[in-house]
Design an enzyme around this catalytic site. Structure first.
Site, PDB file in Angstrom:
ATOM      1  N   ARG A  75     -93.193  26.718  87.397  1.00  0.00           N
ATOM      2  CA  ARG A  75     -92.415  25.611  86.842  1.00  0.00           C
ATOM      3  C   ARG A  75     -93.057  24.284  87.251  1.00  0.00           C
ATOM      4  O   ARG A  75     -93.587  24.148  88.348  1.00  0.00           O
ATOM      5  CB  ARG A  75     -90.974  25.655  87.358  1.00  0.00           C
ATOM      6  N   TYR A 203     -95.164  29.476  80.705  1.00  0.00           N
ATOM      7  CA  TYR A 203     -94.815  30.211  81.920  1.00  0.00           C
ATOM      8  C   TYR A 203     -93.339  30.146  82.293  1.00  0.00           C
ATOM      9  O   TYR A 203     -92.743  29.076  82.340  1.00  0.00           O
ATOM     10  CB  TYR A 203     -95.627  29.702  83.113  1.00  0.00           C
ATOM     11  N   GLY A 205     -89.863  29.769  83.870  1.00  0.00           N
ATOM     12  CA  GLY A 205     -88.752  28.851  83.645  1.00  0.00           C
ATOM     13  C   GLY A 205     -89.077  27.703  82.706  1.00  0.00           C
ATOM     14  O   GLY A 205     -88.168  27.096  82.139  1.00  0.00           O
ATOM     15  N   LYS A 212     -83.702  28.815  83.224  1.00  0.00           N
ATOM     16  CA  LYS A 212     -83.376  27.601  83.971  1.00  0.00           C
ATOM     17  C   LYS A 212     -82.897  26.495  83.039  1.00  0.00           C
ATOM     18  O   LYS A 212     -82.015  25.716  83.379  1.00  0.00           O
ATOM     19  CB  LYS A 212     -84.587  27.142  84.797  1.00  0.00           C
ATOM     20  N   HIS A 232     -77.506  28.740  90.733  1.00  0.00           N
ATOM     21  CA  HIS A 232     -78.742  29.483  91.026  1.00  0.00           C
ATOM     22  C   HIS A 232     -78.407  30.537  92.091  1.00  0.00           C
ATOM     23  O   HIS A 232     -78.800  30.403  93.254  1.00  0.00           O
ATOM     24  CB  HIS A 232     -79.805  28.496  91.528  1.00  0.00           C
ATOM     25  N   SER A 254     -85.735  28.833  94.906  1.00  0.00           N
ATOM     26  CA  SER A 254     -86.740  29.684  94.278  1.00  0.00           C
ATOM     27  C   SER A 254     -87.629  30.353  95.330  1.00  0.00           C
ATOM     28  O   SER A 254     -88.075  29.697  96.280  1.00  0.00           O
ATOM     29  CB  SER A 254     -87.608  28.841  93.345  1.00  0.00           C
ATOM     30  N   CYS A 256     -86.900  32.431  97.651  1.00  0.00           N
ATOM     31  CA  CYS A 256     -86.316  32.467  98.993  1.00  0.00           C
ATOM     32  C   CYS A 256     -85.432  33.690  99.215  1.00  0.00           C
ATOM     33  O   CYS A 256     -84.610  33.712 100.125  1.00  0.00           O
ATOM     34  CB  CYS A 256     -85.552  31.178  99.274  1.00  0.00           C
ATOM     35  N   THR A 259     -83.624  37.944  94.754  1.00  0.00           N
ATOM     36  CA  THR A 259     -83.865  39.265  94.165  1.00  0.00           C
ATOM     37  C   THR A 259     -83.795  40.327  95.261  1.00  0.00           C
ATOM     38  O   THR A 259     -83.181  41.387  95.082  1.00  0.00           O
ATOM     39  CB  THR A 259     -85.237  39.290  93.467  1.00  0.00           C
ATOM     40  N   ASP A 281     -80.404  36.044  89.957  1.00  0.00           N
ATOM     41  CA  ASP A 281     -80.922  34.666  89.890  1.00  0.00           C
ATOM     42  C   ASP A 281     -79.875  33.635  89.463  1.00  0.00           C
ATOM     43  O   ASP A 281     -79.911  32.513  89.940  1.00  0.00           O
ATOM     44  CB  ASP A 281     -82.110  34.620  88.918  1.00  0.00           C
ATOM     45  N   SER A 372     -96.960  35.196  91.091  1.00  0.00           N
ATOM     46  CA  SER A 372     -97.036  36.265  90.094  1.00  0.00           C
ATOM     47  C   SER A 372     -95.693  36.993  90.050  1.00  0.00           C
ATOM     48  O   SER A 372     -94.976  37.059  91.051  1.00  0.00           O
ATOM     49  CB  SER A 372     -98.166  37.239  90.432  1.00  0.00           C
ATOM     50  N   ARG A 373     -95.367  37.528  88.888  1.00  0.00           N
ATOM     51  CA  ARG A 373     -93.996  38.016  88.683  1.00  0.00           C
ATOM     52  C   ARG A 373     -93.970  39.292  87.861  1.00  0.00           C
ATOM     53  O   ARG A 373     -94.942  39.648  87.197  1.00  0.00           O
ATOM     54  CB  ARG A 373     -93.184  36.951  87.955  1.00  0.00           C
TER      55      ARG A 373
END
Ligand code: GTP
Ligand code: SPV
Ligand code: MN
Length: 589
Positions: A75, A203, A205, A212, A232, A254, A256, A259, A281, A372-373
């Site tokens: 983001r 990319y 958000g 978001k 959030h 974010s 932290c 998940t 999230d 990376s996600r």
């Protein structure tokens, strides 16, 4: 231009789609219906266009790797704007731009931007079907990657058009990647129009506008107007050995740990507890007729951080990404599998990094991008709550705030009451992470983990939270946690991950009126004997350090809160000021 949809969509939607197509001039317009057949077609096309790389079908069936533009990996908060008639409505913590001017400027950038491309019309539903919480959005995008991700992240297609019916109450999201140049990248929100225009990024958000942009920035603005909250927050259900379930919502910034906490696997040494994920999230929260706070997860999938995810740290996430997952910016092994830092095994020889270059272990360059996600449907989650699709949501008994704090903030504390809890959330701080571009590891104020996501003046947001209190006959208890406190060597004091259940257990006990606590100036805290430490093996010294309240650290903390308040000028609610003064007085400052 080819249109493909059996039943006609409502006229205001088709009129808007036509209007955008006239501006952006796509070669094709494709209405997404959310079917499996469509997903197969779009995936095949994405593979042909090299947007997706198929992974080893035996090892990871239905899984693909996407490599984003190397300059488009997170983001971009400095390119994110709230466009309200007055600057003051956006407040001092948001970038602001005038709506008319912004529409004009972006229209110029968008003119003809989809020539040679396909525009996907992506209708989606946020929240369970037939729920009072649910809202419809439509994203127009020229990215097939975005369309495929939206199908995982939301209830996409026919189901959304059915929910919309003849109404024109839907979020209008317009997304074009342009040439992905950071110079022409802007993510602009128009709360009064329930609209988002995002250009120049593909990319996360920035581009998945449901997340978001709609579910937090626009929804927080709607929530203020209509008397609810968009946060959030993860939502989890914690089943005790007795069989009763307590629902908890937790706001961490974010990267932290949302998940991870949302699908936590209890350690073997703690018998009988089970965690069920409702969301990882975002939470939409409303006061129920019974005076309790009820929550839904508006999303249908997870866009989770890959690095650090391993069978040890998060076994459920490892199961989730076994199939039907899109990975973004992870490393690729020679056998067509994925790899990232902290996955729990050595990097296989011949692995290429997130940009497709040979990995050079020891070079200091990570193989997977730190942000990376994985994108995976929530139905992949072995710990999915049976209430994840419940239109009523789940009743929240505890709210947890938590940041990434190497010092100062203890492992856990409990607020004295609702207003004190709002103060704890409002003054929360956390280190910046790779989830947003910019410096990593700098502590900043991140109220309720919403600093980058609150769609209006942050002081009005605090006032809105305070105003919810009297409507809650049974307010959730509020807690603050910190899994990230470090010792002098920079090592985490608390083992974290699954062991965080021990803190959740104390929280659930407090909610139930059990569990000991002592008063401190900053809140109520467990003594060491109040925590279940069975089989943990943490030294008494380290636990004491994790729980310590240090006067010098709090002096600096209160100073930093003051500096933040100064930015809010005289708009800060008096109640927050009172809380701050009380705490300062307790430390005799
Ligand atoms: P967003 O998706 O950006 O909103 O992030 P998130 O809050 O869901 O964070 P996530 O759970 O993905 O965790 C981010 C990083 O923190 C990962 O690298 C995790 O391995 C790490 N992490 C999560 N929980 C813990 C914990 O309890 N202790 C420590 N030390 N690290 C953790
Ligand atoms: C976050 O940054 O908080 C995320 C990832 O959850 S993104 O979708 O990129 O916002
Ligand atoms: Mn997030």
């Amino acid at each position: 231009m080819s249109l493909s949809l059996a039943a006609a969509p409502p006229s205001s939607l088709s009129a808007w789609v036509d209007e955008v197509a006239r501006l952006t001039r796509p070669d094709h317009v494709v209405w997404c219906d959310g079917s499996e057949d469509e997903q197969r077609r779009l995936t095949e096309q994405a593979v042909r266009e090299r947007v997706l790389i198929p992974l080893n079908e035996r090892r990871r069936p239905g899984c693909y790797l996407h490599r984003s533009h190397p300059g488009d990996v997170a983001r971009t908060e400095n390119a994110t704007f709230i466009c309200t008639p007055n600057r003051d409505q956006a407040g001092p913590t948001n970038n602001w731009a005038a709506p008319e001017e912004t529409y004009r400027k972006l229209s110029q950038w968008l003119r003809g931007s989809m020539r040679g491309r396909t525009m996907y019309v992506v209708p989606y539903l946020m929240g369970p079907e037939a729920s009072e919480f649910a809202r419809v959005g439509v994203e127009l995008t020229d990215s097939v990657y975005v369309a495929l991700n939206m199908r995982i992240m939301t209830r996409m297609g026919r189901v959304a058009l059915d929910a919309l019916g003849e109404s024109d109450d839907f979020n209008r999201g317009l997304h074009s990647t342009l040439d992905l140049s950071p110079k022409r990248r802007l993510i602009c929100h128009f709360p009064e129009d329930n609209a988002v225009w995002s250009v120049g990024s593909g990319y996360g958000g920035n581009a998945l506008l449901s997340k978001k942009c709609f579910a937090l920035r626009i929804a927080s603005w709607l929530g203020r107007r209509e008397g609810w909250l968009a946060e959030h927050m993860l939502i989890l259900g914690l089943e005790s050995p007795r069989g009763d379930t307590t629902y908890v919502a937790a706001a961490f910034p974010s990267a932290c740990g949302k998940t991870n906490l949302a699908m936590l696997m209890p350690p073997l040494s703690i018998n009988g507890w089970r965690v069920f994920t409702v969301g990882d999230d975002i939470a939409w929260l409303r006061v129920g007729k019974d005076g309790r706070l009820w929550a839904v997860n508006p999303e249908a999938g997870y866009f989770g951080v890959a690095p650090g995810t391993s069978p040890r740290s998060n076994p459920n996430a490892m199961r989730i990404v076994e199939h039907d997952t899109i990975f973004t910016n992870v490393a690729l092994t020679p056998s067509g599998d994925v790899w990232w830092e902290g996955i729990g095994f050595e990097i296989p020889t011949g692995t290429v990094d997130w940009q497709g270059r040979p990995c050079m272990p020891g070079s200091g360059q990570p193989a997977a991008h730190p942000n990376s996600r994985f994108t995976a449907p929530m139905t992949n989650n072995p710990a999915l709550s049976p209430h994840a699709n419940d239109p009523r949501g789940v009743p929240i008994s505890a709210i947890i705030f938590g940041g990434r704090r190497p010092t100062t903030i203890p492992l856990v504390l409990e607020a004295f009451d609702w207003n004190h809890g709002v103060y704890l959330g409002a003054t929360m701080g956390s280190e910046t992470t790779a989830a947003a571009t910019g410096k990593v590891g700098v502590v900043r104020r991140d109220p309720m983990a919403m600093l980058p996501f609150c769609g209006y003046h942050i002081a009005d947001y605090f006032a809105h939270w305070l105003a919810m209190g009297p409507h809650l006959k049974h307010p959730p208890k509020v807690f603050m946690v910190n899994w990230f406190r470090k010792d002098a060597d920079g090592t985490f004091l608390w083992p974290g991950y699954g062991e965080n259940l021990r803190v959740l257990e104390w929280i659930v006990n407090r909610v139930a009126g059990r569990g000991g606590a002592r008063d401190t100036p900053v809140g109520m805290m467990p003594s060491e004997s109040d925590l279940n430490l069975e089989g943990l093996g943490i030294s008494p010294d380290r636990l004491r350090a994790a729980l310590a309240i240090k006067r010098d650290e709090w002096t600096a903390e209160l100073q930093s809160q003051d500096e933040f308040f100064v930015r809010l000028n005289c708009d800060l609610p008096r109640e927050i000021e009172v809380q701050h003064e009380t705490l300062s007085a307790a430390f005799e400052l």
